[in-house]
Design a protein around this motif. Structure first.
Motif, PDB file in Angstrom:
ATOM      1  N   ALA A  20       0.818  -1.222   0.000  1.00  0.00           N
ATOM      2  CA  ALA A  20       0.000   0.000   0.000  1.00  0.00           C
ATOM      3  C   ALA A  20       0.846   1.265   0.000  1.00  0.00           C
ATOM      4  O   ALA A  20       0.306   2.365   0.164  1.00  0.00           O
ATOM      5  N   ASN A  21       2.179   1.115  -0.186  1.00  0.00           N
ATOM      6  CA  ASN A  21       3.082   2.272  -0.147  1.00  0.00           C
ATOM      7  C   ASN A  21       2.866   3.084   1.120  1.00  0.00           C
ATOM      8  O   ASN A  21       2.790   4.307   1.101  1.00  0.00           O
ATOM      9  N   ASP A  22       2.726   2.363   2.237  1.00  0.00           N
ATOM     10  CA  ASP A  22       2.531   2.984   3.548  1.00  0.00           C
ATOM     11  C   ASP A  22       1.298   3.884   3.613  1.00  0.00           C
ATOM     12  O   ASP A  22       1.233   4.807   4.427  1.00  0.00           O
TER      13      ASP A  22
ATOM     14  N   THR B 263      -8.779   6.054   2.647  1.00  0.00           N
ATOM     15  CA  THR B 263      -9.610   6.528   3.748  1.00  0.00           C
ATOM     16  C   THR B 263      -9.926   5.359   4.673  1.00  0.00           C
ATOM     17  O   THR B 263      -9.853   4.195   4.273  1.00  0.00           O
ATOM     18  N   PHE B 264     -10.263   5.674   5.915  1.00  0.00           N
ATOM     19  CA  PHE B 264     -10.653   4.636   6.872  1.00  0.00           C
ATOM     20  C   PHE B 264     -11.526   5.260   7.953  1.00  0.00           C
ATOM     21  O   PHE B 264     -11.676   6.486   8.030  1.00  0.00           O
TER      22      PHE B 264
ATOM     23  N   PHE C 281     -11.517   9.306   8.452  1.00  0.00           N
ATOM     24  CA  PHE C 281     -10.142   9.808   8.350  1.00  0.00           C
ATOM     25  C   PHE C 281      -9.611   9.593   6.938  1.00  0.00           C
ATOM     26  O   PHE C 281     -10.008   8.656   6.238  1.00  0.00           O
ATOM     27  N   GLU C 282      -8.680  10.461   6.537  1.00  0.00           N
ATOM     28  CA  GLU C 282      -7.905  10.255   5.311  1.00  0.00           C
ATOM     29  C   GLU C 282      -6.477   9.926   5.708  1.00  0.00           C
ATOM     30  O   GLU C 282      -5.855  10.657   6.484  1.00  0.00           O
ATOM     31  N   ALA C 283      -5.955   8.821   5.184  1.00  0.00           N
ATOM     32  CA  ALA C 283      -4.611   8.373   5.542  1.00  0.00           C
ATOM     33  C   ALA C 283      -3.559   9.276   4.915  1.00  0.00           C
ATOM     34  O   ALA C 283      -3.705   9.723   3.770  1.00  0.00           O
ATOM     35  N   VAL C 284      -2.495   9.534   5.688  1.00  0.00           N
ATOM     36  CA  VAL C 284      -1.393  10.361   5.186  1.00  0.00           C
ATOM     37  C   VAL C 284      -0.048   9.648   5.350  1.00  0.00           C
ATOM     38  O   VAL C 284       0.996  10.259   5.236  1.00  0.00           O
ATOM     39  N   GLY C 285      -0.066   8.343   5.626  1.00  0.00           N
ATOM     40  CA  GLY C 285       1.177   7.598   5.775  1.00  0.00           C
ATOM     41  C   GLY C 285       1.139   6.725   7.011  1.00  0.00           C
ATOM     42  O   GLY C 285       0.075   6.454   7.588  1.00  0.00           O
TER      43      GLY C 285
ATOM     44  N   THR D 236     -11.446   0.395  10.439  1.00  0.00           N
ATOM     45  CA  THR D 236     -12.422  -0.276   9.585  1.00  0.00           C
ATOM     46  C   THR D 236     -12.586   0.514   8.295  1.00  0.00           C
ATOM     47  O   THR D 236     -12.132   1.663   8.188  1.00  0.00           O
ATOM     48  N   ASP D 237     -13.241  -0.108   7.326  1.00  0.00           N
ATOM     49  CA  ASP D 237     -13.577   0.564   6.058  1.00  0.00           C
ATOM     50  C   ASP D 237     -12.347   1.165   5.376  1.00  0.00           C
ATOM     51  O   ASP D 237     -12.426   2.244   4.775  1.00  0.00           O
ATOM     52  N   LEU D 238     -11.218   0.466   5.460  1.00  0.00           N
ATOM     53  CA  LEU D 238      -9.992   0.937   4.807  1.00  0.00           C
ATOM     54  C   LEU D 238     -10.163   0.770   3.299  1.00  0.00           C
ATOM     55  O   LEU D 238     -10.338  -0.341   2.796  1.00  0.00           O
ATOM     56  N   GLU D 239     -10.099   1.882   2.575  1.00  0.00           N
ATOM     57  CA  GLU D 239     -10.435   1.850   1.150  1.00  0.00           C
ATOM     58  C   GLU D 239      -9.507   2.756   0.358  1.00  0.00           C
ATOM     59  O   GLU D 239      -9.175   3.864   0.776  1.00  0.00           O
ATOM     60  N   ARG D 240      -9.095   2.264  -0.811  1.00  0.00           N
ATOM     61  CA  ARG D 240      -8.236   3.034  -1.715  1.00  0.00           C
ATOM     62  C   ARG D 240      -9.104   3.730  -2.758  1.00  0.00           C
ATOM     63  O   ARG D 240     -10.018   3.137  -3.320  1.00  0.00           O
ATOM     64  N   HIS D 241      -8.785   4.997  -3.023  1.00  0.00           N
ATOM     65  CA  HIS D 241      -9.534   5.794  -3.990  1.00  0.00           C
ATOM     66  C   HIS D 241      -8.593   6.283  -5.090  1.00  0.00           C
ATOM     67  O   HIS D 241      -7.419   6.563  -4.837  1.00  0.00           O
ATOM     68  N   ARG D 242      -9.129   6.388  -6.295  1.00  0.00           N
ATOM     69  CA  ARG D 242      -8.343   6.901  -7.426  1.00  0.00           C
ATOM     70  C   ARG D 242      -9.117   8.024  -8.098  1.00  0.00           C
ATOM     71  O   ARG D 242     -10.299   7.862  -8.450  1.00  0.00           O
ATOM     72  N   THR D 243      -8.458   9.164  -8.287  1.00  0.00           N
ATOM     73  CA  THR D 243      -9.049  10.319  -8.935  1.00  0.00           C
ATOM     74  C   THR D 243      -8.319  10.586 -10.249  1.00  0.00           C
ATOM     75  O   THR D 243      -7.092  10.748 -10.249  1.00  0.00           O
ATOM     76  N   ASP D 244      -9.035  10.619 -11.339  1.00  0.00           N
ATOM     77  CA  ASP D 244      -8.441  10.865 -12.664  1.00  0.00           C
ATOM     78  C   ASP D 244      -8.180  12.366 -12.794  1.00  0.00           C
ATOM     79  O   ASP D 244      -9.122  13.162 -12.885  1.00  0.00           O
TER      80      ASP D 244
END
Length: 291
Positions: free
Chosen positions: A151-153, A219-220, A227-231, A277-285
């Motif tokens: 997950a690149n931390d 996000t999680f 929260f938005e993850a920052v590392g 919980t609800d750890l999810e990866r998002h992609r924005t074009d």
């Protein structure tokens, strides 16, 4: 545990390096290392550089977990008069422990009250059912490192695709509308070098020269809050609170930080991955958002 059923001298965390057992702990500020703690007067682990304390004494010997034969936590229990205890210490004559039962009358009559729970110390001859359980720490540490690497931390990042290759990129175009890409493989791409990068590994591309340009972030939820993850910090995920509930911030004592780029202060947490919980990866074009 010894052959005669007695607990041996190793307790807490134990690491095995080149077949030798050492008391151990996670190395402070040396993530993901494990710190070996030789007993006073014993030999230092061969080939391992020491970590020194502020007073110049040796604080321990940090070692990467993949160099260890084993790393585990020792949990010990015993019974006294049929009641279960967790062992907290032992001498040649006695064994001490925290009471794990729920018989309030028994506790009041036989044990000493502590801030949390009850404790007792008993003659060895009165103790029964000494049991030792080892909790593997090395496997979970390796699995955590694998997850963080994949997950690149959990850091937010931007990437661009140029001629089929994917490269780290800036999330914003510069004043001329070009996007900076980073990578030694771009040297023969024909893209102009970024004059702001003296090392020569950054190159500038127009949006039309890219097959894709996007940003990813994670996000999680923790304790129900968004929260938005920052590392990560020392193997724990760090997140910025994105909710608007001051009661949540205050009751859970989130850390107030000055956000970068002069934006308002933000509130953060650093928590274990298995508590979110609800750890999810998002992609924005980003190419689409420029149109």
């Amino acid at each position: 545990m010894n052959a005669d059923g007695r607990f041996d001298r190793y307790e807490g965390e134990v690491a095995v390096f080149r077949g030798v057992r050492f008391a151990a702990r996670s190395a402070a500020s040396r993530w993901p290392c494990v710190e070996l703690l030789p007993e006073p007067g014993s030999s230092a682990p061969e080939g391992v550089a020491p970590r020194y304390a502020a007073d110049g004494s040796v604080a321990g010997y940090p070692l990467a977990p993949d160099r260890l034969d084993a790393w585990y936590a020792v949990h010990r229990t015993f019974r006294w008069r049929g009641e279960l205890f967790e062992c907290t210490g032992a001498t040649d004559a006695t064994i001490a422990g925290h009471y794990l039962g729920d018989d309030q009358g028994f506790a009041d009559e036989h044990l000493k009250r502590r801030v949390i729970g009850y404790r007792g110390e008993f003659p060895r001859g009165e103790v029964t059912d000494p049991t030792e359980r080892r909790e593997d720490l090395l496997g979970p540490r390796a699995e955590l490192l694998r997850r963080l690497a994949e997950a690149n931390d959990f850091r937010p990042e931007a990437c661009a695709v140029h001629r089929g290759g994917t490269y780290p990129a800036d999330a914003r175009a510069d004043a001329s509308g070009r996007i900076a890409l980073t990578g030694a493989g771009l040297a023969s791409s024909g893209l102009p070098a970024d004059p702001r990068a003296p090392d020569g590994n950054r190159y500038l591309a127009t949006p039309e020269q890219l097959e894709a340009w996007y940003r990813t972030h994670w996000t999680f939820r923790w304790e129900g809050g968004p929260f938005e993850a920052v590392g990560t910090v020392e193997g724990r995920i760090k997140g910025v609170y994105t909710g608007a509930d001051w009661g949540f911030v205050d009751s859970l004592q989130l850390t107030r930080e000055t956000a970068p780029h002069g934006t308002p202060s933000r509130y953060t947490v650093e928590v274990d991955l298995d508590t979110v919980t609800d750890l999810e990866r998002h992609r924005t074009d980003l190419l689409t958002t420029r149109q």
